[in-house]
Scaffold this motif. Structure first.
Motif, mmCIF file in Angstrom:
data_model
loop_
_atom_site.group_PDB
_atom_site.id
_atom_site.type_symbol
_atom_site.label_atom_id
_atom_site.label_comp_id
_atom_site.label_asym_id
_atom_site.label_seq_id
_atom_site.Cartn_x
_atom_site.Cartn_y
_atom_site.Cartn_z
ATOM 1 N N VAL A 1 0.840 -1.193 0.000
ATOM 2 C CA VAL A 1 0.000 0.000 0.000
ATOM 3 C C VAL A 1 0.872 1.239 0.000
ATOM 4 C CG1 VAL A 1 -1.959 -1.095 1.147
ATOM 5 C CG2 VAL A 1 -0.177 -0.055 2.518
ATOM 6 N N ASP A 2 0.312 2.328 -0.500
ATOM 7 C CA ASP A 2 1.058 3.580 -0.507
ATOM 8 C C ASP A 2 0.881 4.283 0.845
ATOM 9 O OD1 ASP A 2 -1.285 5.571 -2.567
ATOM 10 O OD2 ASP A 2 -1.427 4.895 -0.488
ATOM 11 N N ALA A 3 1.355 5.518 0.915
ATOM 12 C CA ALA A 3 1.339 6.228 2.191
ATOM 13 C C ALA A 3 -0.077 6.462 2.714
ATOM 14 C CB ALA A 3 2.062 7.561 2.049
ATOM 15 N N PHE A 4 -1.072 6.378 1.848
ATOM 16 C CA PHE A 4 -2.441 6.622 2.281
ATOM 17 C C PHE A 4 -3.231 5.330 2.434
ATOM 18 C CE2 PHE A 4 -1.072 10.646 1.909
ATOM 19 C CZ PHE A 4 -1.090 11.239 0.659
ATOM 20 N N GLY A 5 -2.528 4.215 2.406
ATOM 21 C CA GLY A 5 -3.208 2.947 2.557
ATOM 22 C C GLY A 5 -3.837 2.422 1.298
ATOM 23 N N ARG A 6 -3.567 3.082 0.167
ATOM 24 C CA ARG A 6 -4.150 2.618 -1.109
ATOM 25 C C ARG A 6 -3.288 1.506 -1.663
ATOM 26 N NH1 ARG A 6 -6.199 8.183 -2.957
ATOM 27 N NH2 ARG A 6 -4.023 8.785 -3.068
ATOM 28 N N GLU B 1 6.304 4.982 1.463
ATOM 29 C CA GLU B 1 5.951 6.382 1.741
ATOM 30 C C GLU B 1 5.517 7.123 0.480
ATOM 31 O OE1 GLU B 1 5.951 7.640 4.824
ATOM 32 O OE2 GLU B 1 6.570 5.672 5.562
ATOM 33 N N PHE C 1 3.372 8.217 -2.911
ATOM 34 C CA PHE C 1 1.959 8.283 -3.262
ATOM 35 C C PHE C 1 1.828 8.971 -4.609
ATOM 36 C CE2 PHE C 1 1.928 12.724 -2.039
ATOM 37 C CZ PHE C 1 2.762 12.784 -0.939
ATOM 38 N N GLY C 2 0.658 8.907 -5.166
ATOM 39 C CA GLY C 2 0.433 9.430 -6.511
ATOM 40 C C GLY C 2 0.429 10.942 -6.568
ATOM 41 N N ASP D 1 -3.323 8.348 -9.747
ATOM 42 C CA ASP D 1 -3.673 7.705 -8.481
ATOM 43 C C ASP D 1 -2.489 7.033 -7.807
ATOM 44 O OD1 ASP D 1 -7.084 6.579 -9.241
ATOM 45 O OD2 ASP D 1 -6.243 8.526 -8.679
ATOM 46 N N CYS E 1 4.922 10.817 -6.298
ATOM 47 C CA CYS E 1 5.624 11.617 -5.317
ATOM 48 C C CYS E 1 6.487 10.650 -4.500
ATOM 49 C CB CYS E 1 4.648 12.325 -4.374
ATOM 50 S SG CYS E 1 3.394 13.294 -5.229
ATOM 51 N N ALA F 1 -0.669 9.607 7.579
ATOM 52 C CA ALA F 1 -1.961 9.593 6.902
ATOM 53 C C ALA F 1 -2.898 8.587 7.552
ATOM 54 C CB ALA F 1 -1.763 9.237 5.432
ATOM 55 N N ARG G 1 -5.408 5.690 7.927
ATOM 56 C CA ARG G 1 -5.493 4.446 7.163
ATOM 57 C C ARG G 1 -6.922 3.975 6.950
ATOM 58 N NH1 ARG G 1 -0.833 1.876 5.597
ATOM 59 N NH2 ARG G 1 0.782 3.452 5.592
ATOM 60 N N SER H 1 -3.122 13.459 -6.165
ATOM 61 C CA SER H 1 -3.590 12.595 -7.229
ATOM 62 C C SER H 1 -4.857 13.103 -7.876
ATOM 63 C CB SER H 1 -3.819 11.186 -6.682
ATOM 64 O OG SER H 1 -4.634 11.238 -5.534
#
Lengths: 372, 91
Positions: free
Chosen positions: A90-95, A151, A153-154, A158, A181, B65, B67, B89
């Motif tokens: 997952v990325d820094a935002f949990g995606r 860490e 993220f897009g 995305d 990023c 961030a 989660r 994004s």
């Protein structure tokens, strides 16, 4: 002197040529109606590569051995299968990061002593290398498996992406990579190991305690001065940065008129103090300041800038120039840039004035001079 | 008491406490609900109809961030600093 330009657009790849009387025009088309995200003419052997983004059928890479007259599909970078016992990626935002090729976002040749070596930057953040001119690709796992990738993220998309790969002309194993990023990464071992080199950048889009974290910086585009390879310029999400020590440290270039926001940057191959930018208002307003398309140019390392308007639309013009859509030729005298409105401009005097080549191409993603 | 600040980018669309506001709450959901009670228009810019964080909005709690973007159950300490920001994004 750059007489030929490739233009990768939302609806095809176009070759532009200058004729003897000084006129520029489209002389060839390829992949008409297909989204072409990236193009490269390999200066070592003249092969042309194109990255396609087929909306239904995925990203593909094609190459031409006859200057774009005919094309063949070559290998396309393929993400590896995730180990079944691996935790979520997952990325820094949990995606969740899909282990699938999203977009071919950069193509760069290896060194003159590495015929057949190519580098490919992609979304969602994988770096690939070919040693056989595109017959096969392998992922550079050292960067993909780097713990700090968590860490990233897009930025604009995305998922994160590698948009700039710069090979040091003195040593082809030394490569600098820009990630949106995800900061700026450097290797001296041809990709075996990496160190993060974004100190001095700062991120306006992060909370105060994270603003100087190098891992989450958003360089939009990174370019190197060919004859002064320790000097690189970055157009970042919230400013312009420059290094003179091979990215060990970055200094912000301040007071850039009319705005420090933009995507593209070019540096004179023979003069590290000369660079060009194409600004927009800011990330909330990605349109030219006051509806006037300008190019800004510095010749003193960013201390002062000229705001150039000659030949560029100054009345209700809303062109945005993406990060790969500005290029300078090997002399530093000719430049090209293209925009979201499908407009394409060329300069033959170092950016002091501009000629409109077209106002009706599809939206432009990448412009590149064909090496002489 | 936790403090919540909003990105100045939101100001273009809706008035919100960009400078920061202190509200009680033990989770991100609690804290945001209290802000939205006083600023109801802001809710629809940060959350979708189902109450999840919008796809291109990110909330930081002490620099990390959030989660749980749907339930917003991430805990918030009494001295926490929250920032509601737009992700890069979505531009």
């Amino acid at each position: 002197m750059g007489d030929r330009i490739r233009v990768a657009t939302r609806k095809g790849l176009f070759t532009i040529e200058r004729d003897r009387s000084g006129g520029w025009d489209v002389v060839a088309t390829a992949f008409l109606s297909d989204h072409v995200s990236m193009v490269l003419d390999d200066p070592r052997d003249g092969t042309t590569y194109a990255g396609l983004a087929l909306g239904h059928f995925g990203a593909k890479v094609h190459r031409s051995h006859d200057d774009g007259r005919s094309w063949e599909e070559c290998a396309t970078p393929a993400y590896p299968e995730r180990p079944s016992d691996a935790g979520p990626d997952v990325d820094a935002f949990g995606r969740e990061i899909p282990w699938k090729l999203g977009l071919v976002w950069e193509l760069t040749p290896g060194g003159p002593d590495q015929p057949g070596t190519l580098w490919c930057g992609t979304i969602p953040g994988g770096l690939f290398k070919s040693d056989d001119a595109g017959d096969s690709w392998h992922m550079v796992r050292s960067l993909w498996d780097e713990p700090r990738r968590k860490e990233w993220f897009g930025g604009g998309y995305d998922h994160p992406g590698i948009h700039s790969i710069s090979v040091d002309p003195r040593d082809a194993d030394t490569v600098i990579v820009g990630v949106s990023c995800g900061g700026v990464w450097h290797t001296e071992s041809g990709g075996a190991t990496w160190d993060l080199r974004a100190d001095g950048m700062w991120a306006e889009y992060m909370p105060p305690e994270r603003r100087h974290d190098p891992t989450i910086q958003d360089p939009h585009r990174l370019v190197r001065c060919a004859t002064n390879p320790d000097c690189l310029w970055v157009q970042h999400h919230n400013g312009v940065f420059r290094t003179v020590d091979g990215a060990r440290s970055w200094t912000e270039v301040e007071n850039v008129p009319p705005s420090t926001f933009g995507f593209a940057v070019a540096v004179h191959p023979g003069d590290p103090d000369t660079a060009w930018l194409v600004p927009a208002v800011d990330d909330d307003a990605r349109v030219p300041v006051d509806g006037q398309v300008v190019v800004t140019r510095t010749t003193d390392g960013g201390k002062t800038f000229d705001v150039i308007r000659e030949g560029l639309p100054q009345h209700h013009a809303y062109d945005l120039v993406f990060r790969h859509a500005l290029d300078v030729d090997e002399t530093g005298e000719r430049l090209v840039f293209g925009s979201t409105t499908g407009s394409l401009w060329v300069s033959e005097d170092g950016g002091r004035s501009w000629i409109t080549v077209s106002s009706h191409l599809p939206p432009i993603y990448c412009t590149r001079f064909v090496p002489a | 008491m936790p403090r919540v600040a909003f990105t100045s980018h939101l100001e273009r669309h809706v008035q919100c406490p960009t400078g920061g506001i202190a509200v009680t709450g033990a989770t991100v959901r609690d804290v945001l609900d209290r802000v939205f009670a006083d600023h109801p228009r802001v809710r629809g810019y940060v959350l979708d109809e189902q109450g999840s964080l919008r796809q291109h909005v990110v909330v930081f709690v002490n620099g990390r961030a959030v989660r749980d973007r749907a339930g917003l159950t991430d805990p918030v300490a009494d001295d926490a600093e929250l920032y509601v920001m737009q992700a890069l994004s979505g531009g």
